[in-house]
Design a protein around this motif. Structure first.
Motif, PDB file in Angstrom:
ATOM      1  N   LYS A 117      33.808  38.291 -21.873  1.00 19.69           N
ATOM      2  CA  LYS A 117      32.423  37.494 -22.519  1.00 19.69           C
ATOM      3  C   LYS A 117      31.368  37.323 -21.769  1.00 19.69           C
ATOM      4  N   THR A 118      31.511  37.383 -20.289  1.00 20.04           N
ATOM      5  CA  THR A 118      30.315  37.560 -19.560  1.00 20.04           C
ATOM      6  C   THR A 118      30.343  38.725 -18.850  1.00 20.04           C
ATOM      7  N   ARG A 119      29.235  39.344 -18.063  1.00 19.70           N
ATOM      8  CA  ARG A 119      29.224  40.220 -17.163  1.00 19.70           C
ATOM      9  C   ARG A 119      30.183  40.230 -16.146  1.00 19.70           C
ATOM     10  N   ILE A 120      30.714  41.378 -15.612  1.00 18.17           N
ATOM     11  CA  ILE A 120      31.533  41.475 -14.437  1.00 18.17           C
ATOM     12  C   ILE A 120      30.785  41.297 -13.279  1.00 18.17           C
ATOM     13  N   PRO A 121      31.055  40.444 -12.249  1.00 14.23           N
ATOM     14  CA  PRO A 121      30.430  40.187 -10.810  1.00 14.23           C
ATOM     15  C   PRO A 121      30.250  41.567 -10.192  1.00 14.23           C
ATOM     16  N   SER A 122      31.224  42.353 -10.112  1.00 15.93           N
ATOM     17  CA  SER A 122      31.372  43.549  -9.442  1.00 15.93           C
ATOM     18  C   SER A 122      30.606  44.628 -10.080  1.00 15.93           C
ATOM     19  N   LEU A 123      30.271  44.623 -11.403  1.00 14.68           N
ATOM     20  CA  LEU A 123      29.322  45.511 -12.165  1.00 14.68           C
ATOM     21  C   LEU A 123      28.270  44.790 -12.747  1.00 14.68           C
ATOM     22  N   PRO A 124      27.463  44.028 -12.181  1.00 11.45           N
ATOM     23  CA  PRO A 124      26.556  43.201 -12.989  1.00 11.45           C
ATOM     24  C   PRO A 124      25.529  43.810 -13.857  1.00 11.45           C
TER      25      PRO A 124
ATOM     26  N   GLN B  18      50.866  32.506 -13.310  1.00  9.62           N
ATOM     27  CA  GLN B  18      50.162  33.496 -13.579  1.00  9.62           C
ATOM     28  C   GLN B  18      49.409  33.992 -12.313  1.00  9.62           C
ATOM     29  N   VAL B  19      48.842  35.233 -12.334  1.00 13.46           N
ATOM     30  CA  VAL B  19      48.423  35.731 -11.052  1.00 13.46           C
ATOM     31  C   VAL B  19      46.870  36.175 -10.993  1.00 13.46           C
ATOM     32  N   ALA B  20      46.404  36.980 -11.832  1.00 12.87           N
ATOM     33  CA  ALA B  20      44.959  37.240 -11.839  1.00 12.87           C
ATOM     34  C   ALA B  20      44.435  37.804 -13.156  1.00 12.87           C
ATOM     35  N   ASP B  21      43.332  37.968 -13.622  1.00 13.26           N
ATOM     36  CA  ASP B  21      42.642  38.244 -14.888  1.00 13.26           C
ATOM     37  C   ASP B  21      41.890  39.401 -14.335  1.00 13.26           C
ATOM     38  N   VAL B  22      42.043  40.602 -15.088  1.00 18.20           N
ATOM     39  CA  VAL B  22      41.418  41.756 -14.893  1.00 18.20           C
ATOM     40  C   VAL B  22      40.480  42.220 -15.942  1.00 18.20           C
ATOM     41  N   PRO B  23      39.322  42.347 -16.068  1.00 16.55           N
ATOM     42  CA  PRO B  23      38.475  42.871 -17.021  1.00 16.55           C
ATOM     43  C   PRO B  23      38.699  44.433 -17.426  1.00 16.55           C
ATOM     44  N   MET B  24      38.238  44.861 -18.546  1.00 18.38           N
ATOM     45  CA  MET B  24      38.361  46.248 -18.666  1.00 18.38           C
ATOM     46  C   MET B  24      37.072  46.827 -19.273  1.00 18.38           C
ATOM     47  N   VAL B  25      37.012  47.900 -19.453  1.00 12.82           N
ATOM     48  CA  VAL B  25      35.635  48.787 -19.626  1.00 12.82           C
ATOM     49  C   VAL B  25      35.759  49.844 -20.498  1.00 12.82           C
ATOM     50  N   LEU B  26      35.055  49.981 -21.577  1.00 14.15           N
ATOM     51  CA  LEU B  26      35.082  51.408 -22.513  1.00 14.15           C
ATOM     52  C   LEU B  26      34.193  52.521 -21.725  1.00 14.15           C
TER      53      LEU B  26
ATOM     54  N   ASP C  76      49.985  48.008 -10.373  1.00 15.06           N
ATOM     55  CA  ASP C  76      50.945  48.561  -9.286  1.00 15.06           C
ATOM     56  C   ASP C  76      49.439  47.942  -8.085  1.00 15.06           C
ATOM     57  N   VAL C  77      48.340  48.212  -8.183  1.00 17.17           N
ATOM     58  CA  VAL C  77      47.420  47.636  -7.234  1.00 17.17           C
ATOM     59  C   VAL C  77      47.416  46.307  -6.855  1.00 17.17           C
ATOM     60  N   VAL C  78      47.416  45.484  -8.059  1.00 17.60           N
ATOM     61  CA  VAL C  78      47.379  44.072  -8.004  1.00 17.60           C
ATOM     62  C   VAL C  78      48.768  43.625  -7.328  1.00 17.60           C
ATOM     63  N   ALA C  79      49.804  44.230  -7.711  1.00 14.76           N
ATOM     64  CA  ALA C  79      51.112  43.973  -6.952  1.00 14.76           C
ATOM     65  C   ALA C  79      51.146  44.121  -5.600  1.00 14.76           C
ATOM     66  N   ARG C  80      50.550  45.073  -4.827  1.00 13.54           N
ATOM     67  CA  ARG C  80      50.705  45.834  -3.645  1.00 13.54           C
ATOM     68  C   ARG C  80      49.755  44.404  -2.775  1.00 13.54           C
ATOM     69  N   ILE C  81      48.715  44.242  -3.379  1.00 12.41           N
ATOM     70  CA  ILE C  81      47.730  43.185  -2.715  1.00 12.41           C
ATOM     71  C   ILE C  81      48.267  41.972  -2.637  1.00 12.41           C
ATOM     72  N   LEU C  82      49.116  41.472  -3.762  1.00  6.82           N
ATOM     73  CA  LEU C  82      49.639  40.063  -3.743  1.00  6.82           C
ATOM     74  C   LEU C  82      50.884  40.136  -2.884  1.00  6.82           C
ATOM     75  N   GLY C  83      51.703  41.516  -2.879  1.00 11.02           N
ATOM     76  CA  GLY C  83      52.843  41.359  -2.189  1.00 11.02           C
ATOM     77  C   GLY C  83      52.520  41.321  -0.683  1.00 11.02           C
TER      78      GLY C  83
ATOM     79  N   ARG D 273      39.563  41.344  -2.147  1.00 11.89           N
ATOM     80  CA  ARG D 273      39.879  42.669  -2.503  1.00 11.89           C
ATOM     81  C   ARG D 273      39.909  42.681  -3.820  1.00 11.89           C
ATOM     82  N   PHE D 274      40.459  41.424  -4.417  1.00  9.04           N
ATOM     83  CA  PHE D 274      40.427  41.583  -5.814  1.00  9.04           C
ATOM     84  C   PHE D 274      38.888  41.539  -6.388  1.00  9.04           C
ATOM     85  N   ALA D 275      38.151  40.868  -5.882  1.00 10.00           N
ATOM     86  CA  ALA D 275      36.475  40.868  -6.344  1.00 10.00           C
ATOM     87  C   ALA D 275      35.943  42.163  -6.098  1.00 10.00           C
ATOM     88  N   GLU D 276      36.595  43.279  -5.188  1.00 12.18           N
ATOM     89  CA  GLU D 276      36.018  44.445  -5.109  1.00 12.18           C
ATOM     90  C   GLU D 276      36.516  45.330  -6.528  1.00 12.18           C
ATOM     91  N   LEU D 277      37.396  44.962  -7.062  1.00 11.48           N
ATOM     92  CA  LEU D 277      38.145  45.641  -8.185  1.00 11.48           C
ATOM     93  C   LEU D 277      37.896  44.878  -9.346  1.00 11.48           C
TER      94      LEU D 277
END
Length: 327
Positions: free
Chosen positions: A227-234, A121-129, A46-53, A285-289
């Motif tokens: 595969k590599t570290r997330i830029p927003s959470l280095p 396609q729109v965006a790729d979003v990392p995940m965290v455990l 939903d967050v991705v959709a609202r930024i994109l919309g 905005r995407f980079a912040e997330l």
């Protein structure tokens, strides 16, 4: 009738169709566009959709409203879009679940490969455990050891069978070879809320929803699924660099229109999509997330079609092996 006469008629019909499509595109859009999201308001997709919309609305010079249509892992919303009027005014933003639904659901009211027009396609979003803040394990090795010793007493939340949080959790448990009691929710937002409140132990979720909690130390986080570290959470190491070689899981999003939407309208929406993904404000905005807009080559019908087929081929065997099916 002579062959040349039939050929002229076919050619004339094709020209008329192209002219009609061009006329529709010239006038499109004349009213508000609805972007349907198959998941809860405030959730990652939903967050991705609202930024994109918001950004696409500027390009199209028309309002875009986001509508949340929950149910059956996103299949109810997808089925609705597949049957919608193909005029470009009802679109779908879906994630990995579009691919996994073909295996997960024995009876599916749509075919992802034949019942839609692909926008891109729109965006790729990392995940965290991550885990509740007061869980005793402070590192990934400590967490794995705890799971192995207390597996009957620990719980893993997810947003429902087939959700990306379910996929991620399944990959993690498969990698360490230990089953856990899983707790399904109607979205990751309520799952995250329960984890913050201590009702469940673990959750694998997208950075679009978790970054602020990680930065404020409200959760205990063990690693990124990329595969590599997330830029927003280095400072956050990946699971792979901590010994889980080959572990990779991210959320990808695609935009779809009903089958039969005029090609010129699809092209117009696609142009607006690419313009939005290249908007500096959207990128920021995407980079912040922790999200990353895809390249222009991927934000195309062929880019989405190719990726969707590859994901269907990838996840089908995994679900079948684990016996994960919905009614």
């Amino acid at each position: 009738m002579p062959t040349h006469a039939i050929t002229r008629r076919v050619l004339s019909a094709a020209i008329a169709l192209l002219a009609s499509s061009a006329a529709l595109a010239a006038d499109y859009p004349e009213k508000t566009i609805t972007l349907v999201v198959p998941f809860s308001a405030g959730g990652p997709t939903d967050v991705v959709a609202r930024i994109l919309g918001q950004a696409m609305a500027k390009s199209l010079k028309q309002s875009i409203i986001v509508e949340n249509a929950l149910g059956a892992g996103g299949t109810l919303a997808a089925g609705r879009i597949a049957r919608a009027t193909p005029d470009g005014y009802t679109l779908l933003l879906h994630h990995n679940g579009m691919a996994t639904s073909t295996t997960l659901y024995r009876k599916l009211a749509f075919n992802p490969m034949t019942d839609f027009e692909y926008i891109g396609q729109v965006a790729d979003v990392p995940m965290v455990l991550m885990a509740r803040k007061d869980l005793a394990a402070n590192t990934l090795p400590e967490l794995i050891a705890m799971i192995k010793s207390k597996k009957d007493a620990m719980t893993l939340g997810h947003a429902g069978l087939g959700a990306v949080s379910h996929q991620c959790g399944m990959l993690f448990l498969s990698a360490i070879g230990v089953p856990l009691t899983t707790v399904p929710y109607k979205g990751t937002a309520p799952a995250l809320s329960d984890m913050l409140g201590g009702q469940i132990d673990l959750l694998c979720d997208q950075t679009t929803q978790t970054t602020s909690y990680i930065r404020t130390n409200r959760v205990k986080v063990y690693g990124a699924t990329t595969k590599t570290r997330i830029p927003s959470l280095p400072a956050l190491p990946t699971l792979a660099e901590q010994g889980m070689a080959g572990f990779e899981m991210y959320v990808w999003h695609g935009m779809y229109a009903p089958k039969g939407t005029p090609p010129a309208v699809v092209a117009r929406i696609g142009t607006a999509l690419r313009e939005a993904l290249n908007d500096p404000n959207v990128k920021a905005r995407f980079a912040e997330l922790g999200a990353e807009p895809v390249s222009d080559a991927k934000a195309t019908p062929e880019g989405l079609r190719t990726h969707l087929k590859a994901e269907i081929d990838k996840w089908g065997p995994i679900y079948k092996k684990n016996g994960a099916f919905a009614d």
